[in-house]
Design a protein around this motif. Structure first.
Motif, mmCIF file in Angstrom:
data_model
loop_
_atom_site.group_PDB
_atom_site.id
_atom_site.type_symbol
_atom_site.label_atom_id
_atom_site.label_comp_id
_atom_site.label_asym_id
_atom_site.label_seq_id
_atom_site.Cartn_x
_atom_site.Cartn_y
_atom_site.Cartn_z
ATOM 1 N N ALA A 44 1.018 -1.073 0.061
ATOM 2 C CA ALA A 44 0.035 0.074 0.134
ATOM 3 C C ALA A 44 0.954 1.314 0.024
ATOM 4 C CB ALA A 44 -0.945 0.089 1.291
ATOM 5 N N VAL A 45 0.336 2.231 -0.851
ATOM 6 C CA VAL A 45 1.274 3.427 -0.924
ATOM 7 C C VAL A 45 0.385 4.666 -0.653
ATOM 8 C CG1 VAL A 45 2.929 4.708 -2.391
ATOM 9 C CG2 VAL A 45 2.689 2.558 -2.604
ATOM 10 N N ALA A 46 0.785 5.357 0.438
ATOM 11 C CA ALA A 46 -0.028 6.221 1.043
ATOM 12 C C ALA A 46 0.211 7.739 0.224
ATOM 13 C CB ALA A 46 0.382 6.775 2.385
ATOM 14 N N VAL A 47 -0.959 8.427 -0.010
ATOM 15 C CA VAL A 47 -0.704 9.683 -0.844
ATOM 16 C C VAL A 47 -1.697 10.897 -0.040
ATOM 17 C CG1 VAL A 47 0.072 8.760 -3.142
ATOM 18 C CG2 VAL A 47 -2.272 8.961 -2.568
ATOM 19 N N ASN A 48 -1.732 11.953 -0.656
ATOM 20 C CA ASN A 48 -2.203 12.940 -0.065
ATOM 21 C C ASN A 48 -3.882 13.199 -0.611
ATOM 22 O OD1 ASN A 48 -1.602 14.417 -2.383
ATOM 23 N ND2 ASN A 48 -0.129 15.522 -1.331
ATOM 24 N N SER A 49 -4.507 12.390 -1.415
ATOM 25 C CA SER A 49 -5.845 12.540 -1.755
ATOM 26 C C SER A 49 -6.127 11.067 -2.577
ATOM 27 C CB SER A 49 -6.099 13.625 -2.611
ATOM 28 O OG SER A 49 -5.490 13.578 -3.898
ATOM 29 N N GLY A 50 -7.576 10.893 -2.621
ATOM 30 C CA GLY A 50 -7.886 9.900 -3.730
ATOM 31 C C GLY A 50 -7.519 10.355 -5.011
ATOM 32 N N THR A 51 -7.537 11.507 -5.595
ATOM 33 C CA THR A 51 -7.173 11.953 -6.767
ATOM 34 C C THR A 51 -5.612 11.541 -7.129
ATOM 35 O OG1 THR A 51 -8.952 13.567 -6.531
ATOM 36 C CG2 THR A 51 -7.332 13.820 -8.501
ATOM 37 N N ALA A 52 -4.933 11.787 -6.272
ATOM 38 C CA ALA A 52 -3.348 11.545 -6.123
ATOM 39 C C ALA A 52 -3.245 10.094 -6.341
ATOM 40 C CB ALA A 52 -2.703 12.371 -5.042
ATOM 41 N N ALA A 53 -4.101 9.369 -5.789
ATOM 42 C CA ALA A 53 -3.859 7.853 -5.680
ATOM 43 C C ALA A 53 -4.123 7.576 -7.248
ATOM 44 C CB ALA A 53 -4.785 7.261 -4.820
ATOM 45 N N LEU A 54 -5.253 7.929 -7.856
ATOM 46 C CA LEU A 54 -5.699 7.498 -9.320
ATOM 47 C C LEU A 54 -4.489 8.077 -10.098
ATOM 48 C CD1 LEU A 54 -9.493 8.324 -8.892
ATOM 49 C CD2 LEU A 54 -8.368 6.170 -9.586
ATOM 50 N N HIS A 55 -4.204 9.164 -10.059
ATOM 51 C CA HIS A 55 -3.270 9.828 -10.818
ATOM 52 C C HIS A 55 -1.822 9.025 -10.955
ATOM 53 C CE1 HIS A 55 -0.888 13.665 -12.584
ATOM 54 N NE2 HIS A 55 -0.842 12.686 -13.245
ATOM 55 N N VAL A 56 -1.404 8.731 -9.742
ATOM 56 C CA VAL A 56 -0.289 7.876 -9.507
ATOM 57 C C VAL A 56 -0.361 6.604 -10.092
ATOM 58 C CG1 VAL A 56 1.400 6.779 -7.937
ATOM 59 C CG2 VAL A 56 0.938 9.362 -7.460
ATOM 60 N N VAL B 125 -12.481 -5.063 -2.193
ATOM 61 C CA VAL B 125 -12.184 -4.320 -3.359
ATOM 62 C C VAL B 125 -10.986 -3.732 -3.280
ATOM 63 C CG1 VAL B 125 -14.430 -4.135 -4.286
ATOM 64 C CG2 VAL B 125 -13.492 -2.389 -2.949
ATOM 65 N N GLY B 126 -10.135 -3.465 -4.292
ATOM 66 C CA GLY B 126 -8.834 -2.653 -4.116
ATOM 67 C C GLY B 126 -7.843 -3.936 -4.029
ATOM 68 N N SER B 127 -8.309 -5.355 -3.971
ATOM 69 C CA SER B 127 -7.476 -6.311 -4.122
ATOM 70 C C SER B 127 -7.375 -7.222 -5.388
ATOM 71 C CB SER B 127 -7.194 -7.073 -2.736
ATOM 72 O OG SER B 127 -8.825 -8.084 -2.881
ATOM 73 N N ILE B 128 -8.367 -6.729 -6.078
ATOM 74 C CA ILE B 128 -8.626 -7.467 -7.191
ATOM 75 C C ILE B 128 -8.139 -7.254 -8.603
ATOM 76 C CG2 ILE B 128 -10.733 -8.569 -8.700
ATOM 77 C CD1 ILE B 128 -12.247 -7.762 -6.090
ATOM 78 N N GLY B 129 -8.166 -5.658 -9.084
ATOM 79 C CA GLY B 129 -7.487 -5.498 -10.316
ATOM 80 C C GLY B 129 -5.973 -5.317 -10.233
ATOM 81 N N ASN B 130 -5.611 -4.636 -11.082
ATOM 82 C CA ASN B 130 -4.048 -4.403 -11.001
ATOM 83 C C ASN B 130 -3.661 -3.442 -9.718
ATOM 84 O OD1 ASN B 130 -4.564 -4.673 -14.009
ATOM 85 N ND2 ASN B 130 -2.594 -5.459 -13.768
ATOM 86 N N ALA B 131 -4.387 -2.558 -9.575
ATOM 87 C CA ALA B 131 -4.397 -1.602 -8.303
ATOM 88 C C ALA B 131 -5.725 -1.034 -7.858
ATOM 89 C CB ALA B 131 -3.242 -0.495 -8.634
ATOM 90 N N GLY B 132 -5.556 -0.860 -6.578
ATOM 91 C CA GLY B 132 -6.801 0.082 -6.147
ATOM 92 C C GLY B 132 -6.573 1.294 -5.511
ATOM 93 N N CYS B 133 -7.638 2.136 -5.593
ATOM 94 C CA CYS B 133 -7.195 3.533 -5.185
ATOM 95 C C CYS B 133 -8.369 4.146 -4.296
ATOM 96 C CB CYS B 133 -7.283 4.502 -6.299
ATOM 97 S SG CYS B 133 -6.105 4.171 -7.540
ATOM 98 N N PHE B 134 -7.936 4.422 -2.993
ATOM 99 C CA PHE B 134 -8.948 4.970 -1.847
ATOM 100 C C PHE B 134 -8.664 6.484 -1.369
ATOM 101 C CE2 PHE B 134 -8.253 0.245 -1.413
ATOM 102 C CZ PHE B 134 -9.471 -0.365 -0.914
ATOM 103 N N SER B 135 -9.790 6.996 -1.047
ATOM 104 C CA SER B 135 -9.860 8.287 -0.694
ATOM 105 C C SER B 135 -10.036 8.323 0.687
ATOM 106 C CB SER B 135 -10.831 9.226 -1.217
ATOM 107 O OG SER B 135 -11.137 10.258 -0.802
ATOM 108 N N PHE B 136 -9.518 9.295 1.774
ATOM 109 C CA PHE B 136 -9.743 9.611 2.982
ATOM 110 C C PHE B 136 -10.305 10.865 3.177
ATOM 111 C CE2 PHE B 136 -6.114 6.232 2.889
ATOM 112 C CZ PHE B 136 -6.672 5.254 3.245
ATOM 113 N N TYR B 137 -11.173 11.384 2.452
ATOM 114 C CA TYR B 137 -11.704 12.617 2.451
ATOM 115 C C TYR B 137 -12.535 12.679 3.661
ATOM 116 C CZ TYR B 137 -14.570 16.536 1.314
ATOM 117 O OH TYR B 137 -15.387 17.624 1.413
ATOM 118 N N ALA B 138 -12.934 13.732 4.091
ATOM 119 C CA ALA B 138 -13.745 13.879 5.368
ATOM 120 C C ALA B 138 -14.842 12.902 5.737
ATOM 121 C CB ALA B 138 -14.168 15.483 5.620
ATOM 122 N N THR B 139 -15.677 12.783 4.396
ATOM 123 C CA THR B 139 -16.890 12.170 4.815
ATOM 124 C C THR B 139 -16.884 10.624 4.332
ATOM 125 O OG1 THR B 139 -17.659 12.818 2.437
ATOM 126 C CG2 THR B 139 -18.329 14.245 4.370
#
Ligand SMILES: Cc1ncc(COP(=O)(O)O)c(C=O)c1O
Length: 395
Positions: free
Chosen positions: A57-69, A174-188
């Protein structure tokens, strides 16, 4: 606050669940003096990978950044096409443009609101390099079918799990099935770090690339080997994430119970102007939203009117994705970057004005999310249903 006329009560649709434990965790980091690239981020990555059931797992500063990376790490670039759904947050699409690639929209399934694999296959061309299924509202996209298509055409699958922390498809998170999964930890979201994101993968090479790209493309001091970004997660956010992760399953369980109670009551009370979508037995839906479809013809009221009325009666609902994303101005104008990029480097011309996806068109602007967060009591949930009945009646 805009309270209702009769009871002065307002049932909020979402709220973060944070207490002294998160406050204490932040305090410790602040006093430690180590704010970036430290032990908290590493521990959060390890624990999150373990929770999802992946090696990295690689932590980033938004869900958008996760998808972009994730897209950058699998090598998406100019001229490539990436298949995306039309009902989602715009990030799922904007990250494709950020990689100078072309978002191609496929229609959705009317029950799950996630990508329809048949339409995905219809949209594949020789330029297609990836699919981004979004596990919308806490549901799961039809991953077996999508993976079959991906294998057939040799394309990658990046799961957008920004709304699906803990969702399971046939027993796998989910997040373990495709080549990569991307999560967001936004406030809600199901769990939060304020802002934050995570890439999950079983592929060591992909994880290594992601770690480099999130940190300026650097492999050492003053050594920039690829184009990167400052997408690092701070120690402060990771400390919050570690506490939230411990609470996630309990919060999810309550979210699921609340949602099932609401959906059953709608059916039991015969509120037929709200359509309850069917959930597949092999999916553990975690209900980021508790989604229902407004059948305006039966209700005799538009969805925006309904949303306004419910608010007046003290019930806040979610109301998003009012139009398929291919109708956004930035796409219609083909103008995300100056001088026509990325569309000028596309191998075929695309005109978003000509796109019409019937299921997305029919559902956009007609889905609402009922208040289902873990802080709601049975009394609150009954109040929500009572007000729904009061505003729209039975049909
Ligand atoms: C489906 C989806 N994808 C991506 C994102 C982007 O996440 P973030 O807001 O953390 O950048 C969101 C956030 O709302 C989302 O709902």
């Amino acid at each position: 606050m805009n309270m209702n006329k009769t009871t002065k009560k307002l049932i909020k649709v979402a709220k973060p669940f944070v207490d002294e434990e998160e406050v204490q965790a932040v305090r410790e980091v602040l006093l430690s003096g180590q704010y970036v690239s430290g032990a908290k981020v590493r521990e959060f990555e390890e624990k999150f990978a373990e929770y999802i059931g992946v090696k990295h797992a690689v932590a980033v500063n938004s869900g958008t950044a996760a998808l972009h990376v994730a897209l950058a790490s699998i090598g998406i670039g100019p001229g490539d096409e990436v298949i995306v759904p039309p009902l989602t947050f715009f990030s799922t699409v904007s990250v494709v443009l950020h990689q100078n690639a072309i978002p191609v929209f496929a229609d959705i399934d009317p029950e799950s609101f996630c990508l329809d694999p048949k339409d995905v296959e219809d949209k594949i061309t020789e330029n297609t390099k990836a699919i981004i299924p979004v596990h919308l509202f806490g549901n799961a996209a039809e991953m077996d079918e999508l993976l079959k298509i991906a294998r057939k055409y040799d394309i990658k699958v990046i799961e957008d799990c920004a709304q699906a922390h803990g969702t399971e498809y046939k027993g796998k998170k989910v997040g373990s099935i495709g080549n990569a999964g991307c999560f967001s930890f936004y406030a809600t979201k199901h769990m939060t770090t304020g802002e934050g994101g995570m890439i999950t993968t079983n592929n060591e090479d992909l994880a290594e690339k992601a770690r480099i790209i999130r940190n300026h493309g650097m492999t050492g001091r003053d050594k920039h080997i690829v184009l990167g970004y400052n997408y690092r997660m701070s120690e402060i956010n990771a400390a919050i994430g570690l506490v939230q992760l411990k609470k996630l399953e309990k919060l999810n369980q309550k979210r699921i119970e609340n949602s099932i109670y609401l959906l059953n009551e709608i059916k039991k009370r015969g509120i037929n102007w709200l359509r309850v979508p069917e959930i597949k037995s092999y999916i553990r839906h975690t209900f980021f939203w508790c989604p229902v479809v407004v059948v305006e013809e039966e209700l005799g009221m538009s969805t925006p009117e309904l949303v306004k009325k419910l608010r007046e009666y003290g019930v806040e609902v979610r109301y998003r994705y009012r139009e398929p994303l291919y109708k956004q101005k930035v796409l219609l104008d083909l103008s995300p970057y100056p001088r026509g990029c990325p569309f000028k480097c596309a191998k075929r011309s695309i005109d978003y004005r000509k796109i019409y996806l019937p299921i997305a068109e029919k559902l956009a602007g007609r889905i609402i999310g009922l208040p289902n967060h873990p802080g709601l009591s049975k009394e609150d949930l009954d109040y929500v249903i009572d007000m729904i009945e009061k505003v729209g009646g039975k049909t």
